[in-house]
Design an enzyme around this catalytic site. Structure first.
Site, short mmCIF file in Angstrom:
data_model
loop_
_atom_site.label_atom_id
_atom_site.label_comp_id
_atom_site.label_asym_id
_atom_site.label_seq_id
_atom_site.Cartn_x
_atom_site.Cartn_y
_atom_site.Cartn_z
N ARG A 57 0.82 -1.21 0.00
CA ARG A 57 0.00 0.00 0.00
C ARG A 57 0.86 1.27 0.00
O ARG A 57 0.55 2.25 -0.66
CB ARG A 57 -0.93 0.00 1.22
CG ARG A 57 -1.83 1.21 1.22
CD ARG A 57 -2.97 1.10 2.21
NE ARG A 57 -3.99 2.08 1.90
CZ ARG A 57 -4.45 2.96 2.76
NH1 ARG A 57 -4.00 2.99 4.00
NH2 ARG A 57 -5.38 3.81 2.40
N HIS A 61 0.65 4.38 -2.63
CA HIS A 61 0.49 5.79 -2.25
C HIS A 61 1.65 6.63 -2.78
O HIS A 61 1.46 7.75 -3.26
CB HIS A 61 0.42 5.94 -0.72
CG HIS A 61 -0.93 5.62 -0.17
ND1 HIS A 61 -1.41 6.17 0.99
CD2 HIS A 61 -1.90 4.80 -0.61
CE1 HIS A 61 -2.64 5.71 1.23
NE2 HIS A 61 -2.94 4.87 0.28
N ASN A 89 -3.93 8.12 6.30
CA ASN A 89 -2.67 7.47 6.66
C ASN A 89 -2.83 6.40 7.71
O ASN A 89 -1.87 5.79 8.13
CB ASN A 89 -1.70 8.52 7.20
CG ASN A 89 -2.20 9.09 8.52
OD1 ASN A 89 -3.33 8.85 8.92
ND2 ASN A 89 -1.36 9.83 9.20
N THR A 187 -6.41 -8.02 -1.75
CA THR A 187 -6.37 -9.40 -1.26
C THR A 187 -5.54 -9.47 0.02
O THR A 187 -5.57 -10.46 0.75
CB THR A 187 -5.76 -10.35 -2.32
OG1 THR A 187 -5.66 -11.66 -1.78
CG2 THR A 187 -4.35 -9.91 -2.73
#
Ligand code: HEM
Ligand SMILES: *[C@@H]1O[C@H](CO)[C@@H](O)[C@H](O)[C@H]1NC(C)=O
Ligand SMILES: *[C@@H]1O[C@H](CO)[C@@H](O)[C@H](O)[C@H]1NC(C)=O
Ligand SMILES: *[C@@H]1O[C@H](CO)[C@@H](O)[C@H](O)[C@H]1NC(C)=O
Length: 314
Positions: A57, A61, A89, A187
């Site tokens: 992730r 970002h 965040n 997932t």
């Protein structure tokens, strides 16, 4: 004259687009960089099963804000509040893994490998460690010097519908195919109630619960997330196999058991719905598409330097 013109053309190409990334970028300057990072990520994952989700992730970002330039890794400083301290965040974590990897890499090849590349490699290693596909990561990114909390408003929100998602992705050169494949990152990992509360409390003025949620699944979410503005901001797994990278997520979309409106939105165009169906029935098709889209997403760069410490500009 013609050759001068061609050189000028080539110069402007590299000037405006940056140097292209390559698989063997560190072949001479830091030949063992990949194995060093892989060891750090795998040691971390042994003690912390949530590290792979955090790294994947974080890379997403990073790439969606100012290109993959390590801006997500910078700390707030003085009056400047950095991305990592911006609103979406809550689940950004595993920064310590990048710090460890940077330290290990610096001890062998100081000031050569960018933090943006370390994060891109760590995200790939994280996917592999969780049972997902592997791929060659193009390298040569530079680190940026700017990180602003306000930029995080450019990230797609979990409440987005398909047109909003499509717009957010297309602004970064990514297609509906990329959206369908990359959403499969869900997932892995966890979400806080605040990211899907819109679907289970006061959905709209007539319905309390989003009817596109499977009813017993919605009830179970409401047991964890009891009020709209949950103080106890509990975590819920993205899917029952939240530490293994597989195609369960796509099966859950059809069962209406995915957390975000943005996940469910993949059913709302024939194109994305077909892709969800392909990925639900073939793990191989998902893995192939995911790899292709990850390489695409992770190729936007915008930095200038090789940071010495990933948390601070030089
Ligand atoms: C399509 C637009 C996307 C939206 C709206 C979105 C939104 C979110 C939200 C709201 C969370 C939970 C945050 C929290 O409450 O803790 C989350 C988690 C996560 N997202 Fe996404 N995301 C998107 C795309 C992606 C992509 C492209 C990837 C990677 C390929 C990704 C990987 C992850 C992972 C791994 C987690 C779990 C993090 C953890 O457990 O630490 N997401 N996402
Ligand atoms: C998230 O951002 C908020 C400010 O919006 C800050 O107070 C908090 O410490 C940040 N959390 C993390 C984990 O960085
Ligand atoms: C998506 O949301 C935007 C903003 O609320 C709205 O203007 C648009 O009509 C919506 N699109 C779809 C397909 O629902
Ligand atoms: C509430 O949502 C349902 C399902 O999407 C929809 O049919 C209904 O028109 C919505 N009601 C209002 C007042 O927007």
């Amino acid at each position: 004259m013609a050759s001068m013109f061609i050189s000028l053309l080539i110069f402007s190409f590299f000037f405006f687009l940056g140097t292209p990334l390559s698989s063997n970028y560190y072949q001479n300057t830091c030949p063992n960089v990949e194995s060093i990072i892989k060891k750090v990520v795998s040691d971390a994952t042994r003690n912390d099963k949530t590290a792979p989700a955090g790294l994947l992730r974080m890379h997403f970002h990073d790439c969606f804000i100012r290109g993959c330039d390590g801006s997500v890794l910078l700390n707030s400083k003085g009056k400047n509040t950095a991305e990592k301290d911006g609103p979406p965040n809550v689940s950004l974590h595993a920064f310590y893994v990048i710090d460890k990897a940077k330290k290990a890499v610096e001890s062998v090849c100081p000031s050569v490998v960018s933090c943006a590349d370390i994060l891109a490699l760590a995200a790939r290693d994280a996917v592999v460690l969780a049972g997902g596909p592997s791929w060659d990561v193009p390298k040569g990114r530079k680190d940026g010097r700017i990180s602003k909390a306000s930029d995080t408003s450019q990230l797609p929100a979990p409440t987005f519908n398909i047109s909003q998602l499509q717009q957010s992705f297309s602004q970064r050169g990514l297609s509906l195919e990329d959206l369908a494949a990359l959403s499969g990152g869900h997932t892995l990992g966890f979400s806080h109630c605040s990211s899907f509360n819109n679907r289970i409390h006061n959905f709209n003025s007539t319905l309390d619960i989003d009817p596109s949620l499977q009813p017993s699944f919605a009830s179970s979410l409401r047991r964890f997330c009891t009020t709209k503005n949950n103080v106890n901001n509990a975590g819920v797994a993205m899917d029952p196999s939240s530490t293994s990278f597989d195609n369960t997520y796509y099966k859950l979309i059809f069962q209406h058991k995915v957390l975000f409106s943005s996940d469910n939105a993949l059913l709302s165009t024939p194109k994305t719905k077909n892709l969800v169906s392909n990925f639900a029935s073939s793990k191989d098709a998902f893995f192939k598409a995911f790899v292709k889209s990850m390489i695409k997403m992770s190729s936007f760069n915008g930095g200038q330097e090789i940071r010495k410490n990933c948390r601070f500009v030089n």
